[in-house]
Design a protein around this motif. Sequence first.
Motif, PDB file in Angstrom:
ATOM      1  N   VAL A  26     -37.068  -3.904 -19.843  1.00 18.21           N
ATOM      2  CA  VAL A  26     -37.711  -3.762 -18.708  1.00 18.21           C
ATOM      3  C   VAL A  26     -39.009  -3.781 -18.667  1.00 18.21           C
ATOM      4  CG1 VAL A  26     -37.925  -2.001 -16.702  1.00 18.21           C
ATOM      5  CG2 VAL A  26     -35.780  -2.270 -17.816  1.00 18.21           C
ATOM      6  N   LYS A  42     -51.892 -10.590 -18.227  1.00 16.93           N
ATOM      7  CA  LYS A  42     -50.669 -11.069 -17.880  1.00 16.93           C
ATOM      8  C   LYS A  42     -50.193 -10.538 -16.515  1.00 16.93           C
ATOM      9  CE  LYS A  42     -46.153 -11.551 -19.850  1.00 16.93           C
ATOM     10  NZ  LYS A  42     -45.350 -10.913 -20.797  1.00 16.93           N
ATOM     11  N   LEU A  45     -40.456  -7.297 -18.832  1.00 21.50           N
ATOM     12  CA  LEU A  45     -40.093  -7.945 -17.369  1.00 21.50           C
ATOM     13  C   LEU A  45     -38.862  -8.735 -17.813  1.00 21.50           C
ATOM     14  CD1 LEU A  45     -43.896  -9.186 -16.405  1.00 21.50           C
ATOM     15  CD2 LEU A  45     -42.699  -6.953 -16.219  1.00 21.50           C
ATOM     16  N   GLU A  46     -38.007  -8.516 -18.816  1.00 25.94           N
ATOM     17  CA  GLU A  46     -37.090  -9.186 -19.014  1.00 25.94           C
ATOM     18  C   GLU A  46     -35.783  -8.588 -18.298  1.00 25.94           C
ATOM     19  OE1 GLU A  46     -38.609 -10.311 -23.783  1.00 25.94           O
ATOM     20  OE2 GLU A  46     -36.822  -8.785 -23.401  1.00 25.94           O
ATOM     21  N   PHE A  47     -35.736  -8.774 -17.143  1.00 28.91           N
ATOM     22  CA  PHE A  47     -34.614  -7.958 -16.327  1.00 28.91           C
ATOM     23  C   PHE A  47     -33.285  -8.710 -16.423  1.00 28.91           C
ATOM     24  CE2 PHE A  47     -38.243  -6.860 -13.039  1.00 28.91           C
ATOM     25  CZ  PHE A  47     -38.717  -5.795 -13.878  1.00 28.91           C
ATOM     26  N   GLY A  52     -46.500  -2.725 -18.327  1.00 30.58           N
ATOM     27  CA  GLY A  52     -45.030  -3.168 -17.978  1.00 30.58           C
ATOM     28  C   GLY A  52     -44.516  -2.424 -16.883  1.00 30.58           C
ATOM     29  N   TYR A 102     -46.067  -2.651 -13.442  1.00 23.18           N
ATOM     30  CA  TYR A 102     -45.536  -3.907 -12.856  1.00 23.18           C
ATOM     31  C   TYR A 102     -44.269  -3.926 -12.243  1.00 23.18           C
ATOM     32  CZ  TYR A 102     -43.957  -8.585 -12.205  1.00 23.18           C
ATOM     33  OH  TYR A 102     -43.682  -9.678 -11.720  1.00 23.18           O
ATOM     34  N   ALA A 103     -43.251  -3.329 -12.891  1.00 28.22           N
ATOM     35  CA  ALA A 103     -41.936  -3.101 -12.460  1.00 28.22           C
ATOM     36  C   ALA A 103     -42.071  -2.232 -11.336  1.00 28.22           C
ATOM     37  CB  ALA A 103     -41.042  -2.919 -13.289  1.00 28.22           C
TER      38      ALA A 103
END
Lengths: 228, 254
Positions: A189, B80, A192-194, B59, B62-63
């Motif tokens: 997660v 990024k 960003l590797e959903f 991270g 971001y999510a």
Amino acid sequence: MSFSEADLAAIWLTLRLATTVTLLLLIIGTPIAWWLARTSSVWKAPIAAIVALPLILPPTVLGFYLLIAMGPHGFFGQFTQSLGLGTLPFTFWGLVIASVFYSMPFVVQPIQNAMEAIGERPLEVAATLRAGPFDRFFTVVLPLAKPGFITASILGFAHTVGEFGIILMIGGNIPGETRVISVQIYDHVEALEFMQAHALSGAMLIFSFSVLLALYWLQRKQKVSLLN
Amino acid sequence: MGSISIICLLVLSLLLPTAKAEEISVAVASNFTAPMKEIASLFEQSTGHKVRLSFGSSGKFYAQIKHGAPFQIFFSADQKKPEQLERDRLIAPSSRFTYARGRLALWSSQKGFVKGNTDRLRQLQFNKLALANPKLAPYGVAAIEVLERLSLIEATQNKWVQGENIAQTYQFVSTGNAELGFVALSQILKDGKLKTGSSWVIPENLYNPIKQDVVLLLRGENSPAAQALLSFIKEPQVKQIMTSYGYKPLAANP
């Protein structure tokens, strides 16, 4: 849904951890449950409270204390170092010890309940038939408390599989050693590797549901067989 | 008529100050925690606005932002995630800029353990080496680059322990569970001086610049306070705070 090599390593590690913890907890938890079920000591309430603590303590509290206690300056860390074992954070056995604490109530309480439900009568009957204390425990208590042991094993195993907070705090995310499924999902997660997160999360959901379903089926079957 | 307008004025005068002072929610990458607290309190003093700070990994932010988190500004630890948010059209157009360049340090909580050089690292005289997970954290990527440059990847790999973000990496080292670790210089400096332990401030030619970007999110597009904070970041006194924590503030941004 397909799993990468890292995912499979995390799954295998998690199963290994949960199995080890469950076996250890059955060994440690049984005498504790037996004592709690039988005793009228003033220590019963405090010990029962300590066993139940992980039910309400946030994992961060337990993880924080363990990180300090098992670290090089902590009392437990100094003990393991004096034995030549090094320190336990960031190791598989560190996770095992943390999980034993964390899953303790899920194993002790069902066994204790089952033992309390047996009552005095079967033990007195066994005693009049000249069964010694050990004999009584192994031939009367254990078989009669079997449903409790099954529930305890399933809950202990499943709860260890679902552990996250403590492992995040003392694990150090080492592949094959401390990177369990829940941490691997968290990593996916965060990176960003959903898609990968979906695959593993879905598997966890199916696993947890099946375990609980099996548990409730077993409990129903036992009630039915008791009635007959 | 007259009394009504007086009442109107009174009501307005009551309303105006509260309408002007705004509260904004700001997401901040873990490594920027200490300077951001100082910057925010300075900003609150000089403008009267309130700043609500949330700290965490870029991270996760971001999510969360992608799924509707109510932040107005996002200080990332890298470029990024802000770039990705820009592609997702979740930021105010052309609001992205680099606010600081982070620096990496090798640190131990024990005094004299690191003597300002690579000796300790090369001789492998430590129990564990903590670094931020390079998959998630730019400071982890930089740590790997340094180890690559020093040809120490293979030699040290079995001693690595990875923090989920730079805050956790710092925690592993500060509790002594890892004797050595790659942390953000900002975590171990205060007023330009090392707070505790011993360190090696890693020369910047050993890793690619850790450029940290900030963006104005869609929710902050119409907020004067959010815009004020973004221009406040470029003030000389803020740059001074950043420098005291070991950041290189970017004077001229491309």
